[in-house]
Design a protein around this motif. Sequence first.
Motif, PDB file in Angstrom:
ATOM      1  N   ASN A 217       0.806  -1.217   0.000  1.00  0.00           N
ATOM      2  CA  ASN A 217       0.000   0.000   0.000  1.00  0.00           C
ATOM      3  C   ASN A 217       0.839   1.267   0.000  1.00  0.00           C
ATOM      4  O   ASN A 217       0.302   2.374  -0.020  1.00  0.00           O
ATOM      5  N   ALA A 268      -9.260   1.160  -5.083  1.00  0.00           N
ATOM      6  CA  ALA A 268      -8.054   0.536  -4.532  1.00  0.00           C
ATOM      7  C   ALA A 268      -6.972   1.571  -4.241  1.00  0.00           C
ATOM      8  O   ALA A 268      -6.175   1.405  -3.324  1.00  0.00           O
ATOM      9  N   THR A 738      -7.166  -4.456  -2.443  1.00  0.00           N
ATOM     10  CA  THR A 738      -6.166  -3.454  -2.808  1.00  0.00           C
ATOM     11  C   THR A 738      -5.087  -4.032  -3.707  1.00  0.00           C
ATOM     12  O   THR A 738      -4.350  -3.294  -4.346  1.00  0.00           O
TER      13      THR A 738
END
Length: 1000
Positions: A217, A268, A738
């Motif tokens: 991320n 996402a 994600t």
Amino acid sequence: MYRRATSGVRSASTTLTRLSSSSPLSKIASNPAASASAPSASVLNQTSRSRSFSSALRSFRVCSASTRWSHGGSWRSPASLRAQARVSAPLMDRLERRYASMASEHAYKDILTSLPKPGGGEYGKYYSLPALNDPRIDKLPYSVRILLESAIRNCDNYQVTKNDVEKILDWENTSTKQVEIAFKPARVILQDFTGVPALVDLASMRDAVKNLGSDPNKINPLVPVDLVVDHSVQVDFARSEDAAQKNMELEFKRNKERFAFLKWGSTAFQNMLVVPPGSGIVHQVNLEYLGRVVFNSGGFLYPDSVVGTDSHTTMIDGLGVAGWGVGGIEAEAAMLGQPMSMVLPGVVGFKLDGKLKEGVTATDLVLTVTQILRKHGVVGKFVEFYGEGMSELSLADRATIANMSPEYGATMGFFPVDHVTLEYLKLTGRSDETVSMIESYLRANNMFVDYNEQPQQERSYTSYLQLDLGHVEPCISGPKRPHDRVPLKDMKADWHACLDNPVGFKGFAVPKEKQGEVVKFSYDGQPAEINHGSVVIAAITSCTNTSNPSVMIGAALVAKKAYDLGLKVKPWVKTSLAPGSRVVEKYLDRSGLREDLNKQGFQIVGYGCTTCIGNSGDLDKSVAAAIEGTDIIPAAVLSGNRNFEGRVHPQTRANYLASPPLVVAYALAGTVDIDFETEPLGTGKDGKNVFLRDIWPSNEEVAKVVQYSVLPSMFKSSYETITQGNPLWNELSAPGSTLYSWDSNSTYIHEPPYFKNMTADPPGPREVKDAYCLLNFGDSVTTDHISPAGNIQKTSPAAKFLMDRGVSQTDFNSYGSRRGNDEVMARGTFANIRLVNKLLKGEVGPKTVHVPTGEKLSVFDAASRYMNAGQDTVILAGAEYGSGSSRDWAAKGPLLLGVKAVIAKSFERIHRSNLAGMGIIPLCFKAGEDADTLGLTGHERYTVHLPTKVSDIKPGQDVTVTTDTGKSFVCTLRFDTEVELAYYDHGGILPYVIRSLSAK
């Protein structure tokens, strides 16, 4: 409904605080001022050391996440679509410590100034250029002042240094010395052709970061990113009231997988806005809606600036917003917080005087400006317009000129903000308060031009040009390049010269005895015929002109007057109208003229980039059959900006750019082989000849209709509508994870190979030894030649790949729509049917010679054979290699084909940086030399003598190239900055970012 997912505070803080202190990107984590939208957080703290942390955190949340900017009223701004972020207690502790240390860090905290509101209170704080008390600022071009403000605001003495600021301040001296500066744009804008591969890269980068043992991320945009889906619609249906709806339904059927992928990306990835199909073209939406001019982010003010993955991002320069096109790989790095390394540009001052004559359009002006600037030489430079003539140009006229910056070769064609800009902002629905804030800020910071003030402050420019607008005459450009302007009065003679001339940019080499050839056929049971110059496509396209009400109303009046006199467009001419926004439809309806365009076959076919990108759809089967197998040279006339060979349609060998009114006129004439002064368009219903002058509206007539028809309420209602999306988009489902789940069977979205087996250590410089020449080109090879966006030919390697996977020819779609699949795009590299490769000795097409065997193969097959044998390849090229669109696949494709270096006379700016960003070595022949003068045939083997350590390589150094035939020559290495050398060391810009983010 399009949306921006939870705002970027989480990205800009929780993600980046995990970075290693040794990572270059960790410097951003310790200083949010390094992010283009985050500086306001730090500077607001710096104004008051005693200010409470909770207040500072609120400011940080607003500025870093949403870069708030309101249109006023109930019209929802881009910022209002972002949700507010939540910040954890541990993060608040870290931020508090960070703020305490940053309060005294910023090098320019002393010039942080309050901007008062006229009625009391303040708009916010800003870095004041006048407060520097530096006399050099007054002579800086306005475009350079934007670079200066950005450098001051983002100065963290790591990514952006005080030395960068000094270089810009001393622009008069430094701009001639190829000095490097760092620039951080306020936002990034994408369209779907380039946005899909960018999103594919980001998704695969997340996988790579995870594989290196770090948090995936971390791959998240740190600045606002807007993606407008506008390049997928094709003109499959035309000349009917329901054409737009049918084309959109087919667009969704073809692109459902791509669109679902984009919808996944909008959730996402944080800080990303996706504008769904059917809303308009990216540039017009940017101009009418997304462009801020000045950001007011939680009480901190700074100029809007933007980079985009479409070369015509420059259209926003007409609004006084600094913006230009970059490759997708550069844009991705900018999203992830990397500063853009750029050479401080020279600025050409272009003075405009006088007034356009009666009957002359903004399109005529821009084609004239394009030719002047291309001849002057402005590649890598800014062009800044000024002078008394500015007051005669509407904002839409300016945007038309700015749009075509890539065609004249400039980085920007910039129009500083003045009263005309402010009036346009009001027209397009920006609130009075917002416009007042914009004017106040720009005046206070010496970025506003007031032509009522006399005398005008003289500014310094690298060089000067001047044009009297009264000297502009009606014209078109073609038949193969946008800067080959032809005065309308000379068009017939020029056309016949093109038929006579040898094959080239202005020649087709048609023998005299065949120039009168006519092909007869049947269309809908009626007799029809075409000959050389017959118009088979007439398209009013969205990109350049449909943001300009004057030329759109002018086209509608031409259509009306012609119909009233009894003239109609031949039914076999494929006519189309693709507006750049829904506003165009509204003012055509209000004027009552839309029906007149419909009567001539110019029904709306969709809202996006169509014919100009090659999405022109098939010609009618009878027309296509009449052309097939003959030497007839049919023509297309379009109001776009690109007319390179093979781009518009495979069967239109002559393609001309013209104003929308002239598009209608040529459709009525049915041929480009006409002298409008002496030859009639046709015979009217009264039996008399009808000439162009009989149906051409006066400037006053056009202006009256525009004033009555174009209203601020239209812009407000149009953009309220796009925030609601459309049923086809809203019905799409997208995964909620994600990380993207790659489907190995997909022919649209495929995990690219760039980052597989990637290690934490950079690979360093790669040897280029005994490389074969894959292709040997002449001048002006465009990105359309390298990576076509349009039709996938049924005999191509890409077509074979698709058919082997069960895809029928009717579902091939276009190369542009399949940019998310590297296996299709590698096979589509150098697949343009008009490719001229010297190894083929005159034969035109997407083939080359496999040098070891002498076999003639498709480029993909030849490249595959070299790679399978472990043999490197290079490309030889002439001048302006890579001109045209900012197409990242024009660099990605050669990389996947094993190309290690490109040796050219000169490069187009964006393409050179794309090659550098992918780790391909760009080399330039020395002045006066090229492959021909050096006696290179392309059958040699080439060794590039670069040092084995990147620390021993310098930007712009001389590099010796030797061949196995004994020839040796010296080239200039076109890695232009130290940053590009760092990218090369890592194998490209994206691997560099991945390693930086993954560092422990």
